[in-house]
Design a protein around this motif. Sequence first.
Motif, PDB file in Angstrom:
ATOM      1  N   GLY A   1       0.820  -1.214   0.000  1.00  0.00           N
ATOM      2  CA  GLY A   1       0.000   0.000   0.000  1.00  0.00           C
ATOM      3  C   GLY A   1       0.846   1.253   0.000  1.00  0.00           C
ATOM      4  N   ALA A   2       1.901   1.260   0.814  1.00  0.00           N
ATOM      5  CA  ALA A   2       2.795   2.417   0.858  1.00  0.00           C
ATOM      6  C   ALA A   2       3.517   2.596  -0.474  1.00  0.00           C
ATOM      7  CB  ALA A   2       3.801   2.252   1.993  1.00  0.00           C
ATOM      8  N   GLY A   3       3.913   1.483  -1.091  1.00  0.00           N
ATOM      9  CA  GLY A   3       4.578   1.561  -2.388  1.00  0.00           C
ATOM     10  C   GLY A   3       3.663   2.093  -3.473  1.00  0.00           C
ATOM     11  N   LEU A   4       2.412   1.662  -3.474  1.00  0.00           N
ATOM     12  CA  LEU A   4       1.450   2.177  -4.446  1.00  0.00           C
ATOM     13  C   LEU A   4       1.293   3.687  -4.314  1.00  0.00           C
ATOM     14  CD1 LEU A   4      -1.507  -0.393  -4.573  1.00  0.00           C
ATOM     15  CD2 LEU A   4      -0.142   0.413  -6.492  1.00  0.00           C
ATOM     16  N   ALA A   5       1.217   4.169  -3.066  1.00  0.00           N
ATOM     17  CA  ALA A   5       1.058   5.608  -2.845  1.00  0.00           C
ATOM     18  C   ALA A   5       2.247   6.383  -3.408  1.00  0.00           C
ATOM     19  CB  ALA A   5       0.899   5.889  -1.347  1.00  0.00           C
ATOM     20  N   LYS A   6       3.473   5.868  -3.216  1.00  0.00           N
ATOM     21  CA  LYS A   6       4.661   6.550  -3.742  1.00  0.00           C
ATOM     22  C   LYS A   6       4.692   6.509  -5.260  1.00  0.00           C
ATOM     23  CE  LYS A   6       7.603   5.626   0.301  1.00  0.00           C
ATOM     24  NZ  LYS A   6       8.826   4.933   0.803  1.00  0.00           N
ATOM     25  N   ILE A   7       4.328   5.377  -5.833  1.00  0.00           N
ATOM     26  CA  ILE A   7       4.343   5.246  -7.290  1.00  0.00           C
ATOM     27  C   ILE A   7       3.295   6.150  -7.926  1.00  0.00           C
ATOM     28  CG2 ILE A   7       3.845   3.620  -9.171  1.00  0.00           C
ATOM     29  CD1 ILE A   7       5.169   1.456  -7.379  1.00  0.00           C
ATOM     30  N   MET A   8       2.157   6.316  -7.274  1.00  0.00           N
ATOM     31  CA  MET A   8       1.115   7.192  -7.809  1.00  0.00           C
ATOM     32  C   MET A   8       1.549   8.656  -7.784  1.00  0.00           C
ATOM     33  SD  MET A   8      -2.190   5.262  -6.123  1.00  0.00           S
ATOM     34  CE  MET A   8      -3.371   6.581  -6.458  1.00  0.00           C
ATOM     35  N   GLU A   9       2.498   9.003  -6.927  1.00  0.00           N
ATOM     36  CA  GLU A   9       3.009  10.372  -6.888  1.00  0.00           C
ATOM     37  C   GLU A   9       3.926  10.663  -8.069  1.00  0.00           C
ATOM     38  OE1 GLU A   9       4.955  10.787  -3.162  1.00  0.00           O
ATOM     39  OE2 GLU A   9       3.106  10.770  -1.973  1.00  0.00           O
ATOM     40  N   THR A  10       4.708   9.662  -8.493  1.00  0.00           N
ATOM     41  CA  THR A  10       5.634   9.830  -9.626  1.00  0.00           C
ATOM     42  C   THR A  10       5.477   8.648 -10.584  1.00  0.00           C
ATOM     43  OG1 THR A  10       7.400   8.752  -8.348  1.00  0.00           O
ATOM     44  CG2 THR A  10       7.319  11.173  -8.296  1.00  0.00           C
ATOM     45  N   PRO A  11       4.339   8.519 -11.235  1.00  0.00           N
ATOM     46  CA  PRO A  11       4.071   7.320 -12.050  1.00  0.00           C
ATOM     47  C   PRO A  11       4.992   7.167 -13.246  1.00  0.00           C
ATOM     48  CG  PRO A  11       2.387   8.993 -12.403  1.00  0.00           C
ATOM     49  CD  PRO A  11       3.221   9.467 -11.263  1.00  0.00           C
ATOM     50  N   GLU A  12       5.499   8.280 -13.785  1.00  0.00           N
ATOM     51  CA  GLU A  12       6.327   8.183 -14.987  1.00  0.00           C
ATOM     52  C   GLU A  12       7.629   7.420 -14.737  1.00  0.00           C
ATOM     53  OE1 GLU A  12       7.160  11.733 -12.579  1.00  0.00           O
ATOM     54  OE2 GLU A  12       5.339  11.016 -13.573  1.00  0.00           O
ATOM     55  N   ALA A  13       8.139   7.447 -13.492  1.00  0.00           N
ATOM     56  CA  ALA A  13       9.397   6.761 -13.188  1.00  0.00           C
ATOM     57  C   ALA A  13       9.239   5.242 -13.237  1.00  0.00           C
ATOM     58  CB  ALA A  13       9.906   7.196 -11.818  1.00  0.00           C
ATOM     59  N   TYR A  14       8.010   4.759 -13.072  1.00  0.00           N
ATOM     60  CA  TYR A  14       7.786   3.318 -12.998  1.00  0.00           C
ATOM     61  C   TYR A  14       6.945   2.815 -14.176  1.00  0.00           C
ATOM     62  CZ  TYR A  14       9.321   4.252  -8.232  1.00  0.00           C
ATOM     63  OH  TYR A  14      10.042   4.659  -7.131  1.00  0.00           O
ATOM     64  N   GLU A  15       6.812   3.656 -15.211  1.00  0.00           N
ATOM     65  CA  GLU A  15       5.946   3.324 -16.336  1.00  0.00           C
ATOM     66  C   GLU A  15       6.337   1.997 -16.986  1.00  0.00           C
ATOM     67  OE1 GLU A  15       2.728   4.055 -18.937  1.00  0.00           O
ATOM     68  OE2 GLU A  15       3.359   5.212 -17.177  1.00  0.00           O
ATOM     69  N   ARG A  16       7.626   1.737 -17.133  1.00  0.00           N
ATOM     70  CA  ARG A  16       8.050   0.526 -17.849  1.00  0.00           C
ATOM     71  C   ARG A  16       7.849  -0.744 -17.032  1.00  0.00           C
ATOM     72  NH1 ARG A  16      14.621   1.446 -18.118  1.00  0.00           N
ATOM     73  NH2 ARG A  16      14.959   1.975 -15.935  1.00  0.00           N
ATOM     74  N   LEU A  17       7.487  -0.609 -15.757  1.00  0.00           N
ATOM     75  CA  LEU A  17       7.235  -1.783 -14.929  1.00  0.00           C
ATOM     76  C   LEU A  17       5.757  -2.171 -14.901  1.00  0.00           C
ATOM     77  CD1 LEU A  17       9.673  -0.952 -12.015  1.00  0.00           C
ATOM     78  CD2 LEU A  17       9.842  -2.897 -13.559  1.00  0.00           C
ATOM     79  N   LEU A  18       4.914  -1.394 -15.621  1.00  0.00           N
ATOM     80  CA  LEU A  18       3.512  -1.772 -15.747  1.00  0.00           C
ATOM     81  C   LEU A  18       3.396  -3.022 -16.619  1.00  0.00           C
ATOM     82  CD1 LEU A  18       1.722   1.678 -16.266  1.00  0.00           C
ATOM     83  CD2 LEU A  18       1.972   0.372 -14.155  1.00  0.00           C
ATOM     84  N   MET A  19       2.460  -3.877 -16.281  1.00  0.00           N
ATOM     85  CA  MET A  19       2.313  -5.140 -16.999  1.00  0.00           C
ATOM     86  C   MET A  19       1.349  -5.015 -18.179  1.00  0.00           C
ATOM     87  SD  MET A  19       2.062  -7.559 -13.604  1.00  0.00           S
ATOM     88  CE  MET A  19       2.077  -9.138 -14.438  1.00  0.00           C
ATOM     89  N   GLU A  20       0.236  -4.338 -17.974  1.00  0.00           N
ATOM     90  CA  GLU A  20      -0.789  -4.236 -19.012  1.00  0.00           C
ATOM     91  C   GLU A  20      -1.740  -3.106 -18.641  1.00  0.00           C
ATOM     92  OE1 GLU A  20      -4.175  -7.030 -21.234  1.00  0.00           O
ATOM     93  OE2 GLU A  20      -2.898  -7.874 -19.659  1.00  0.00           O
ATOM     94  N   LYS A  21      -2.325  -2.475 -19.669  1.00  0.00           N
ATOM     95  CA  LYS A  21      -3.320  -1.432 -19.456  1.00  0.00           C
ATOM     96  C   LYS A  21      -4.584  -1.792 -20.223  1.00  0.00           C
ATOM     97  CE  LYS A  21      -0.213   2.589 -19.078  1.00  0.00           C
ATOM     98  NZ  LYS A  21       0.127   3.898 -19.688  1.00  0.00           N
ATOM     99  N   MET A  22      -5.706  -1.248 -19.753  1.00  0.00           N
ATOM    100  CA  MET A  22      -6.958  -1.440 -20.474  1.00  0.00           C
ATOM    101  C   MET A  22      -7.878  -0.265 -20.147  1.00  0.00           C
ATOM    102  SD  MET A  22      -9.661  -4.643 -20.419  1.00  0.00           S
ATOM    103  CE  MET A  22      -8.429  -5.827 -20.971  1.00  0.00           C
ATOM    104  N   ALA A  23      -8.491   0.315 -21.181  1.00  0.00           N
ATOM    105  CA  ALA A  23      -9.417   1.426 -20.985  1.00  0.00           C
ATOM    106  C   ALA A  23     -10.819   0.966 -21.323  1.00  0.00           C
ATOM    107  CB  ALA A  23      -9.013   2.614 -21.855  1.00  0.00           C
ATOM    108  N   ARG A  24     -11.810   1.633 -20.738  1.00  0.00           N
ATOM    109  CA  ARG A  24     -13.192   1.252 -20.975  1.00  0.00           C
ATOM    110  C   ARG A  24     -13.536   1.357 -22.457  1.00  0.00           C
ATOM    111  NH1 ARG A  24     -17.750   0.786 -18.071  1.00  0.00           N
ATOM    112  NH2 ARG A  24     -16.658   1.309 -16.141  1.00  0.00           N
ATOM    113  N   ALA A  25     -13.089   2.427 -23.131  1.00  0.00           N
ATOM    114  CA  ALA A  25     -13.426   2.639 -24.530  1.00  0.00           C
ATOM    115  C   ALA A  25     -12.862   1.534 -25.416  1.00  0.00           C
ATOM    116  CB  ALA A  25     -12.929   3.995 -25.014  1.00  0.00           C
ATOM    117  N   ALA A  26     -11.750   0.952 -24.995  1.00  0.00           N
ATOM    118  CA  ALA A  26     -11.086  -0.086 -25.808  1.00  0.00           C
ATOM    119  C   ALA A  26     -11.845  -1.397 -25.808  1.00  0.00           C
ATOM    120  CB  ALA A  26      -9.663  -0.314 -25.299  1.00  0.00           C
ATOM    121  N   ARG A  27     -12.849  -1.503 -24.978  1.00  0.00           N
ATOM    122  CA  ARG A  27     -13.552  -2.774 -24.858  1.00  0.00           C
ATOM    123  C   ARG A  27     -14.792  -2.836 -25.735  1.00  0.00           C
ATOM    124  NH1 ARG A  27     -15.564  -3.634 -19.648  1.00  0.00           N
ATOM    125  NH2 ARG A  27     -15.621  -5.816 -20.179  1.00  0.00           N
ATOM    126  N   HIS A  28     -15.054  -1.806 -26.526  1.00  0.00           N
ATOM    127  CA  HIS A  28     -16.242  -1.796 -27.375  1.00  0.00           C
ATOM    128  C   HIS A  28     -15.838  -1.805 -28.838  1.00  0.00           C
ATOM    129  CE1 HIS A  28     -18.808  -1.161 -23.891  1.00  0.00           C
ATOM    130  NE2 HIS A  28     -17.972  -0.214 -23.490  1.00  0.00           N
TER     131      HIS A  28
END
Length: 339
Positions: free
Chosen positions: A312-339
């Motif tokens: 939980g603490a790590g998520l809070a820090k990553i949400m403050e500077t998300p660009e630094a950890y962008e390449r460690l994301l596994m997958e993304k999905m948006a609502r619009a992409a599902r139609h």
Amino acid sequence: MVWDIGVDLGTRGVRMTTGGAVEALSQAAALAVREGQSEPLCAGDAALALYGRACEGVEVCFPLSDGTLRNSEHARQMFAWIYALTDERRRGRHARVLVTCAPFARPVQQDALLRAALDAGALEAALLRSDVACAVGAGLDILAPEAALLVDVGAGKVTATLFTRGLVAAFAYLPYGVLRIDERLARMMRTEKGFLIGPRTAEDVKQAMAAAGEIAPVEMTVAGVSLERRMPELMKVEPEMVARACEGVVNEIVGMVASVVDNAPEELAADLNDTGCVLAGGGALLPGLDKRLGDHLGIPCRVADAPLSCSGAGLAKIMETPEAYERLLMEKMARAARH
């Protein structure tokens, strides 16, 4: 990308963070479901209180098993319950959600977890490696060139990850966690003592008596049911039985972490003499586990501050500077992409 909500959904616990709040929610990842009804009776700690005590037609469910998604509908219900507690939902705004996911989850499981988050009302969702959130929350600088070794000992999984420069240099996992100790204790009591105990009782015994080293010679009396008499009784649990239930799990954790160090590049492995190994997760509180690992690996080994709250603490820090950890994301999905 700006994330509104961070969710660490584990095998037995769920933590949620929102902007500025390190831990806005920390409860059991449990749902009490009545047969024939589409929505759960209750969720979180209230549902966990019914575990092993539920009435006929009511089942206590956990969306994840052994660290990965078991039931996508239960996951959707869990996300919906979490969203309902946030300011974003109360204001009628769909949120962007960052969700932790086991690094070894198969693509189909990753996709189902993202769809559950979207079906519950999120505008966009992304998966972050759970070991990344845990390492950042444990205070490790995974973006530095020096190696950082994180061992996440959870209820349903155990992972060991060697980080450097924001990348994963070596990784290994066990597809089960310290819940295996509970299961072995319950099985030993049934087969060796002819005595049935519930999952909550087995967990209480583990928390009171389990250790990765020498166990104090103290017995514990528990309530259960005699298989012979089919009547409620009290039974003593000997420390020797608890030691046997722990030993196999502890040995496999030690061997798994050693394989990560053995397979690491020489220079990174050498860094561990200074940076050491950090344990996080609920299983990190198992007495003696840090010493057992340190003795076997020959490097400093310590338990993180507040190991249960690292993700939980790590998520809070990553949400403050998300660009630094962008390449460690596994997958993304948006609502619009599902139609």
